[in-house]
Scaffold this motif. Structure first.
Motif, PDB file in Angstrom:
ATOM      1  N   LEU A  51       1.836  52.263  58.188  1.00  0.00           N
ATOM      2  CA  LEU A  51       1.069  53.074  59.138  1.00  0.00           C
ATOM      3  C   LEU A  51       0.659  52.223  60.338  1.00  0.00           C
ATOM      4  O   LEU A  51      -0.096  51.260  60.211  1.00  0.00           O
TER       5      LEU A  51
ATOM      6  N   GLU B  12     -19.855  49.071  64.890  1.00  0.00           N
ATOM      7  CA  GLU B  12     -20.862  50.138  64.813  1.00  0.00           C
ATOM      8  C   GLU B  12     -22.269  49.630  64.481  1.00  0.00           C
ATOM      9  O   GLU B  12     -22.837  50.028  63.460  1.00  0.00           O
TER      10      GLU B  12
ATOM     11  N   VAL C 171      -1.417  51.761  63.631  1.00  0.00           N
ATOM     12  CA  VAL C 171      -2.658  52.344  64.165  1.00  0.00           C
ATOM     13  C   VAL C 171      -2.905  51.907  65.617  1.00  0.00           C
ATOM     14  O   VAL C 171      -3.256  52.714  66.467  1.00  0.00           O
TER      15      VAL C 171
ATOM     16  N   TYR D  65      -1.735  49.508  58.802  1.00  0.00           N
ATOM     17  CA  TYR D  65      -1.867  49.309  57.353  1.00  0.00           C
ATOM     18  C   TYR D  65      -0.519  49.617  56.718  1.00  0.00           C
ATOM     19  O   TYR D  65      -0.097  50.776  56.719  1.00  0.00           O
TER      20      TYR D  65
ATOM     21  N   GLN E 167     -19.876  54.237  68.004  1.00  0.00           N
ATOM     22  CA  GLN E 167     -19.776  55.710  68.049  1.00  0.00           C
ATOM     23  C   GLN E 167     -20.807  56.265  69.031  1.00  0.00           C
ATOM     24  O   GLN E 167     -20.590  57.296  69.647  1.00  0.00           O
TER      25      GLN E 167
ATOM     26  N   ALA F 244     -13.224  58.463  69.790  1.00  0.00           N
ATOM     27  CA  ALA F 244     -13.456  59.460  68.744  1.00  0.00           C
ATOM     28  C   ALA F 244     -13.188  58.857  67.359  1.00  0.00           C
ATOM     29  O   ALA F 244     -12.611  57.777  67.248  1.00  0.00           O
ATOM     30  N   ASN F 245     -13.598  59.578  66.335  1.00  0.00           N
ATOM     31  CA  ASN F 245     -13.298  59.169  64.956  1.00  0.00           C
ATOM     32  C   ASN F 245     -11.791  58.981  64.814  1.00  0.00           C
ATOM     33  O   ASN F 245     -11.023  59.814  65.282  1.00  0.00           O
ATOM     34  N   GLY F 246     -11.420  57.897  64.162  1.00  0.00           N
ATOM     35  CA  GLY F 246      -9.998  57.679  63.902  1.00  0.00           C
ATOM     36  C   GLY F 246      -9.223  57.110  65.074  1.00  0.00           C
ATOM     37  O   GLY F 246      -8.010  56.944  64.993  1.00  0.00           O
ATOM     38  N   ALA F 247      -9.903  56.779  66.165  1.00  0.00           N
ATOM     39  CA  ALA F 247      -9.209  56.229  67.337  1.00  0.00           C
ATOM     40  C   ALA F 247      -8.624  54.845  67.056  1.00  0.00           C
ATOM     41  O   ALA F 247      -7.705  54.403  67.734  1.00  0.00           O
ATOM     42  N   GLY F 248      -9.182  54.164  66.048  1.00  0.00           N
ATOM     43  CA  GLY F 248      -8.682  52.843  65.690  1.00  0.00           C
ATOM     44  C   GLY F 248      -9.646  51.714  66.022  1.00  0.00           C
ATOM     45  O   GLY F 248      -9.264  50.543  66.044  1.00  0.00           O
ATOM     46  N   LYS F 249     -10.909  52.056  66.230  1.00  0.00           N
ATOM     47  CA  LYS F 249     -11.897  51.041  66.636  1.00  0.00           C
ATOM     48  C   LYS F 249     -12.116  49.998  65.542  1.00  0.00           C
ATOM     49  O   LYS F 249     -12.115  48.796  65.799  1.00  0.00           O
ATOM     50  N   THR F 250     -12.314  50.484  64.326  1.00  0.00           N
ATOM     51  CA  THR F 250     -12.529  49.550  63.213  1.00  0.00           C
ATOM     52  C   THR F 250     -11.267  48.708  62.980  1.00  0.00           C
ATOM     53  O   THR F 250     -11.352  47.503  62.732  1.00  0.00           O
ATOM     54  N   THR F 251     -10.123  49.352  63.106  1.00  0.00           N
ATOM     55  CA  THR F 251      -8.859  48.632  62.938  1.00  0.00           C
ATOM     56  C   THR F 251      -8.729  47.529  63.979  1.00  0.00           C
ATOM     57  O   THR F 251      -8.292  46.417  63.667  1.00  0.00           O
TER      58      THR F 251
ATOM     59  N   ARG G  39     -10.870  44.691  62.841  1.00  0.00           N
ATOM     60  CA  ARG G  39     -10.256  44.010  61.685  1.00  0.00           C
ATOM     61  C   ARG G  39      -9.112  43.110  62.131  1.00  0.00           C
ATOM     62  O   ARG G  39      -8.956  41.997  61.631  1.00  0.00           O
TER      63      ARG G  39
HETATM   64  P1  ATP Z   1     -14.338  55.868  62.882  1.00  0.00           P
HETATM   65  O1  ATP Z   1     -15.126  55.938  64.125  1.00  0.00           O
HETATM   66  O2  ATP Z   1     -14.204  57.195  62.183  1.00  0.00           O
HETATM   67  O3  ATP Z   1     -14.707  54.732  61.977  1.00  0.00           O
HETATM   68  P2  ATP Z   1     -12.192  54.354  64.000  1.00  0.00           P
HETATM   69  O4  ATP Z   1     -11.947  54.590  65.450  1.00  0.00           O
HETATM   70  O5  ATP Z   1     -12.939  53.127  63.629  1.00  0.00           O
HETATM   71  O6  ATP Z   1     -12.833  55.621  63.367  1.00  0.00           O
HETATM   72  P3  ATP Z   1     -10.209  53.443  62.164  1.00  0.00           P
HETATM   73  O7  ATP Z   1     -11.177  53.351  61.045  1.00  0.00           O
HETATM   74  O8  ATP Z   1      -9.717  52.197  62.781  1.00  0.00           O
HETATM   75  O9  ATP Z   1     -10.777  54.362  63.323  1.00  0.00           O
HETATM   76  O10 ATP Z   1      -8.987  54.324  61.664  1.00  0.00           O
HETATM   77  C1  ATP Z   1      -7.802  54.504  62.440  1.00  0.00           C
HETATM   78  C2  ATP Z   1      -6.700  55.062  61.528  1.00  0.00           C
HETATM   79  O11 ATP Z   1      -6.362  54.097  60.525  1.00  0.00           O
HETATM   80  C3  ATP Z   1      -7.080  56.325  60.788  1.00  0.00           C
HETATM   81  O12 ATP Z   1      -5.980  57.187  60.836  1.00  0.00           O
HETATM   82  C4  ATP Z   1      -7.357  55.853  59.381  1.00  0.00           C
HETATM   83  O13 ATP Z   1      -7.023  56.856  58.449  1.00  0.00           O
HETATM   84  C5  ATP Z   1      -6.454  54.654  59.242  1.00  0.00           C
HETATM   85  N1  ATP Z   1      -7.004  53.664  58.311  1.00  0.00           N
HETATM   86  C6  ATP Z   1      -8.212  53.038  58.452  1.00  0.00           C
HETATM   87  N2  ATP Z   1      -8.420  52.158  57.454  1.00  0.00           N
HETATM   88  C7  ATP Z   1      -7.319  52.230  56.649  1.00  0.00           C
HETATM   89  C8  ATP Z   1      -6.914  51.562  55.448  1.00  0.00           C
HETATM   90  N3  ATP Z   1      -7.679  50.638  54.876  1.00  0.00           N
HETATM   91  N4  ATP Z   1      -5.729  51.913  54.915  1.00  0.00           N
HETATM   92  C9  ATP Z   1      -4.935  52.833  55.497  1.00  0.00           C
HETATM   93  N5  ATP Z   1      -5.257  53.484  56.624  1.00  0.00           N
HETATM   94  C10 ATP Z   1      -6.426  53.199  57.207  1.00  0.00           C
END
Ligand code: ATP
Length: 238
Positions: free
Chosen positions: A15, A163, A17, A12, A195, A36-43, A46
């Motif tokens: 940043l 998820e 990821v 982003y 998750q 884990a949370n924040g690993a970047g799965k949603t990213t 996307r």
């Molecule tokens: P979770 O299981 O908690 O959803 P995740 O593995 O899906 O976590 P992401 O949501 O991909 O993780 O987040 C990965 C990193 O990207 C995190 O550090 C988060 O703060 C950052 N991040 C996610 N979305 C955005 C955004 N829209 N803008 C800036 N940073 C973002």
């Protein structure tokens, strides 16, 4: 191979990821991505579905290099994304939401769209009596079913899900994953970020473990389920 991701980097703004991530989904397989949370799965999802730009690496869909494609073009190439927040158009009926899922197929014969719709409703029979309702009146599980059914309306080659179990009671998680398993058995390729590692391992063929924007472990689900690194971190020791 339905989906091949090589050295994918994304983030982003400034940043970063995802740091050079590799992932493959063979035809007709259900691939789960845990971490884990924040690993970047949603990213990852996307980036795969063109919602954020890719800064490095490549994405290949059924042999076609689709790196940098936007969401609509990707949908036409056969990738459908079921987002985590189950974005549905709240002011439209369930039926119209399904119809919008077939937007990229709008030039195809109506009979074909109806056949795809009937198959989606056969997979989720609870939606049938609720077609004229507003999505907001559906239960959380039914909204997830609608989001998946809407994704299926695009007749994808690869369905990616963020998820699918989030916020659902265990019985519904089982119901949703059983439906994903049936889609896989019908030949669809699925990539689900999850998750709930236990639910993912129960149905997936192959599992990827992500940590801080990278794949740290992956393998056949049955083998990985007994790997001490997985049991300790994700399966609560049994
Ligand atoms: P979770 O299981 O908690 O959803 P995740 O593995 O899906 O976590 P992401 O949501 O991909 O993780 O987040 C990965 C990193 O990207 C995190 O550090 C988060 O703060 C950052 N991040 C996610 N979305 C955005 C955004 N829209 N803008 C800036 N940073 C973002």
């Amino acid at each position: 191979m339905s989906l091949e991701v090589r050295g994918l980097s994304a983030g982003y703004g400034r940043l970063s990821v995802l740091h050079g991530l590799d992932l493959e989904a063979a035809d007709g397989r259900l691939v789960a991505v845990i971490g884990a949370n924040g690993a970047g799965k949603t990213t990852l999802l996307r980036a795969l579905s063109g919602l954020i730009p890719v800064s490095g690496g490549s994405v290949t869909l059924a042999g076609v290099d689709v790196t940098g494609y936007g969401p609509e073009r990707l949908a036409r190439e056969g990738l459908a994304h079921v987002p985590e927040n189950r974005l549905v158009f709240p002011s439209l009926t369930v039926e119209d939401n399904l119809r919008l899922g077939a937007y990229t197929r709008r030039r195809e014969p109506a009979a074909e769209r109806r056949r795809v719709r009937d198959r989606a409703l056969a997979l989720f029979p609870r939606l049938e009596p609720r077609l004229q309702q507003a999505p907001g009146t559906l239960s959380g599980g039914e909204q997830q079913m609608l989001a998946i059914a809407r994704g299926l309306m695009a007749r994808p080659r690869v369905l990616v899900l963020d998820e699918p179990s989030v916020g659902l009671a265990p019985r519904l998680v089982g119901e949703i994953f059983a439906a994903l398993g049936r889609l896989r058995d019908d030949g669809l390729t699925l990539v689900a970020v999850e998750q709930n590692a236990r639910a993912a391992f129960a149905v997936a063929d192959h599992v990827y473990v992500m940590d801080r924007g990278r794949v740290v472990l992956h393998g056949d689900a049955a083998t990985l389920a007994s790997d001490p690194r997985v049991t300790a971190a994700f399966l609560g020791g049994g």
